[in-house]
Design a protein around this motif. Structure first.
Motif, short mmCIF file in Angstrom:
data_model
loop_
_atom_site.label_atom_id
_atom_site.label_comp_id
_atom_site.label_asym_id
_atom_site.label_seq_id
_atom_site.Cartn_x
_atom_site.Cartn_y
_atom_site.Cartn_z
N ASN A 198 0.83 -1.21 0.00
CA ASN A 198 0.00 0.00 0.00
C ASN A 198 0.86 1.25 0.00
OD1 ASN A 198 -2.37 -1.47 0.01
ND2 ASN A 198 -2.71 -1.28 2.20
N LEU A 202 0.59 4.08 -2.81
CA LEU A 202 0.32 5.47 -2.47
C LEU A 202 1.38 6.38 -3.08
CD1 LEU A 202 -1.18 7.71 -0.93
CD2 LEU A 202 0.23 7.14 1.06
N SER A 231 -7.50 6.29 -5.47
CA SER A 231 -7.31 6.13 -4.03
C SER A 231 -6.86 4.71 -3.70
CB SER A 231 -8.61 6.42 -3.27
OG SER A 231 -9.01 7.76 -3.46
N VAL A 232 -6.03 4.59 -2.69
CA VAL A 232 -5.60 3.26 -2.24
C VAL A 232 -6.81 2.52 -1.68
CG1 VAL A 232 -4.13 1.97 -0.65
CG2 VAL A 232 -3.27 4.07 -1.72
N ASP A 360 -4.86 10.66 -0.43
CA ASP A 360 -5.18 9.47 0.36
C ASP A 360 -3.93 8.97 1.06
OD1 ASP A 360 -6.26 7.14 1.38
OD2 ASP A 360 -5.86 6.02 -0.44
#
Length: 361
Positions: A198, A202, A231-232, A360
């Motif tokens: 993640n 990002l 968006s993640v 995000d």
């Protein structure tokens, strides 16, 4: 907006209007942007923009960057972001190594550390090592008291609470409150915890990778970072992206997670016996499943194992996806390589920085 640690108060910075202004200042770069342009692009009143920019100048986060000719009337004063006015530490904890960076508000790395690590050495030893590295990085750059520390490591974990789950191969970390424990060790410095995949996803999104994509990270393990609509995507329990533990071979070899025939186990077994081409095809099979499920625009691959044979992995994954596209009659999604040993640590720093700019985190 100065906090006890000498940095800006992140809660104040994250007010919606302030993040809008900060993001435009950041994207404008050294050339800067005028207050009138800020008002036009944000939809805020000139008075609101003046109030926000005055506060940012008082904090040292923005400065005047000269004047720009206007279409009528007097030249406009432009403002620019001061990248060195704020910093964040990004830490990657892998099963056998630690990488850490100190990044400024532009995300530029200004200091770095790399050291061996035994994730199985216990929480006290690992926390002590991380705290030591954070202290070293903060001391290396004058005035660089970090606003926060982002920590990225293999999942699964609870991103919202900063609590680890059963990291494959390290069951002793199950339930450990890493965020709170590390913050306490650092004297209350804010800490954000997320999966390594993640963090990279990002960082890619912040860096301009658009659309919906999957980042597949093959190192000592295998996972995915998913960006959907910019968006993640973490899911309601922040458990999305456990890509490596999808079963693709019933009754296959035992995986460290306890199941059989997982993509991770098959990939790592192929790499261990020197058949990188087979590992790439297995990775491509998992990627094809993701494409079919999520209809994403692009697949990106990276991680230290991928970087050992980047061409083989990119072409192997692409070959599987092209074969799928021929069967379905769809256009084949793009496949790309994400390289760089510090990608995870840089993305971990963005866990702290990105929300400041309304992105995000």
């Amino acid at each position: 907006m100065r906090g006890a640690g000498g940095g800006a108060n992140l809660l104040a910075l994250r007010s919606h209007n302030t993040t809008l202004v900060l993001d435009l200042l950041r994207t404008a770069g050294p050339e800067g942007i005028s207050r009138l342009e800020l008002a036009e692009r944000t939809g805020l009143t000139p008075q609101a923009v003046s109030k926000i920019t005055a506060r940012l100048r008082e904090e040292g986060l923005a400065v005047e960057a000269g004047r720009r000719a206007s279409t009528g009337g007097k030249p406009r004063t432009v403002l620019r972001l001061v990248p060195e006015a704020g910093h964040a530490v990004g830490v990657q904890l892998d099963r056998d190594e630690l990488r850490a960076v100190l990044a400024d508000l532009d995300g530029t790395v200004v200091a770095r550390r790399h050291a061996p690590l035994d994730l199985g050495a216990g929480s006290e030893a690992v926390l002590g090592r991380v705290a030591g590295v954070v202290g070293e990085l903060g001391a290396e750059v004058a005035g660089a008291s970090p606003w926060g520390v982002g920590v990225a490591l293999p999942g699964p974990l609870d991103h919202r609470r900063g609590v680890l789950h059963r990291v494959t191969g390290f069951p002793e970390w199950d339930g450990f409150p890493l965020r709170d424990a590390l913050s306490a060790r650092l004297g209350g410095v804010p800490v954000v915890v997320d999966k390594d995949t993640n963090a990279v996803a990002l960082g890619l999104a912040v860096g301009g990778e658009g659309g919906s994509f999957a980042y597949l990270h093959l190192g000592t393990g295998l996972g995915a970072g998913l960006v959907i609509g910019g968006s993640v995507h973490r899911g309601p329990r922040t458990g999305a992206g456990e890509f490596g533990h999808q079963v693709v071979q019933l009754d296959g070899p035992v995986c460290g997670c306890g199941d059989r025939g997982c993509v991770e186990a098959l990939c790592l077994a192929a790499v261990a016996r020197g058949d990188v081409g087979e590992a790439a095809r297995v990775l491509g099979t998992g990627a094809a499943n993701l494409v079919g499920l999520l209809d994403i625009d692009r697949v990106l691959v990276g991680g230290r194992t991928v970087e050992g044979a980047p061409g083989v992995f990119v072409e192997g994954v692409r070959g599987v996806l092209e074969a799928r596209a021929r069967r379905t009659g769809e256009e084949c999604v793009g496949v790309g390589l994400v390289s760089g040993e510090e990608r995870v640590a840089e993305g971990a720093a963005q866990l702290v920085l990105a929300p400041v700019f309304g992105q995000d985190g």
